[in-house]
Design a protein around this motif. Structure first.
Motif, short mmCIF file in Angstrom:
data_model
loop_
_atom_site.label_atom_id
_atom_site.label_comp_id
_atom_site.label_asym_id
_atom_site.label_seq_id
_atom_site.Cartn_x
_atom_site.Cartn_y
_atom_site.Cartn_z
N ILE A 53 0.85 -1.19 0.00
CA ILE A 53 0.00 0.00 0.00
C ILE A 53 0.89 1.23 0.00
O ILE A 53 1.68 1.44 0.92
CB ILE A 53 -0.93 0.01 1.22
N LEU A 59 -3.28 0.45 -3.95
CA LEU A 59 -3.02 -0.96 -3.65
C LEU A 59 -2.26 -1.61 -4.80
O LEU A 59 -2.63 -1.44 -5.97
CB LEU A 59 -4.35 -1.70 -3.45
N ALA A 112 -8.44 -2.93 3.03
CA ALA A 112 -7.86 -4.16 2.47
C ALA A 112 -8.10 -5.33 3.42
O ALA A 112 -8.43 -6.44 2.98
CB ALA A 112 -6.37 -3.97 2.21
#
Length: 204
Positions: A53, A59, A112
């Motif tokens: 990240i 991402l 995430a």
């Protein structure tokens, strides 16, 4: 390294679910998600982690198969997903260095965690989701992998310790305090945010 959306991240995790569970069950446990800082620089990504990240919250994945065993968490890599913030070069218990976790990174890591855990059918708790510091200290109760090697509990006495994300340098998690019980440890904050995102998604 490939840049992905949260939706794409969830799909990769979902596609990998059966294989991840199969590998974890060989060790008599559920899959794990381990949270790291890279100890490198913003914009510098490592293939040791399934997900990197960047400072802007973007991402990046190193593989399209999250069941692939990568080298992110000592003796805990099989059946586990490694997620890392790019940065924290020179970070330690007194300082997070010149490239600390950004607000965008922290929120992106929480999101995430949520999508990966949803895809893997995992509860977002310390049994399943740990910072590297927490994992090094066996805070999930699993003592089968190694003795503690956290910053604050170096049972090996060799100085090779880990404390990734023990604190975030934010108002919620301002300083190093591994014995805090007020929810200010980095792992507590990240799991709390991930559960908030999970609940928000369910409410839609």
């Amino acid at each position: 390294m490939k840049k992905v959306t949260l939706e794409e991240l969830g799909q990769i995790a979902s596609d990998s679910r059966e294989a991840i569970w199969g590998k974890a069950e060989q060790y008599g446990r559920d899959p794990k998600v381990y949270l790291h800082w890279s100890a490198g620089h913003y914009g510098q990504f490592y293939a040791d982690y399934h997900v990197n990240i960047d400072a802007d919250g973007s991402l990046h994945v190193s593989t399209d198969d999250f069941s692939e065993t990568l080298n992110h968490t000592w003796r805990r890599n099989t059946g586990a997903v490694g997620i890392a913030l790019a940065g924290c070069y020179g970070a330690g218990s007194r300082s997070l260095g010149d490239e600390p976790p950004t607000a965008a990174q922290i929120e992106a890591m929480a999101q995430a965690i949520q999508v990966v855990c949803d895809a893997l059918w995992l509860t977002i708790d310390k049994v399943h989701v740990l910072t590297h510091g927490e994992a090094a200290n066996n805070e999930d109760g699993d003592w089968s992998c190694h003795r503690p090697y956290a910053w604050w509990n170096d049972s090996y006495g060799d100085g090779d310790t880990r404390g990734d994300l023990e604190y975030l340098g934010t108002d919620e998690s301002p300083r190093y305090n591994p014995f805090a019980t007020d929810g200010s440890r980095g792992g507590d904050v990240l799991r709390g945010k991930a559960n908030w995102y999970r609940n928000a998604a369910k409410a839609k």
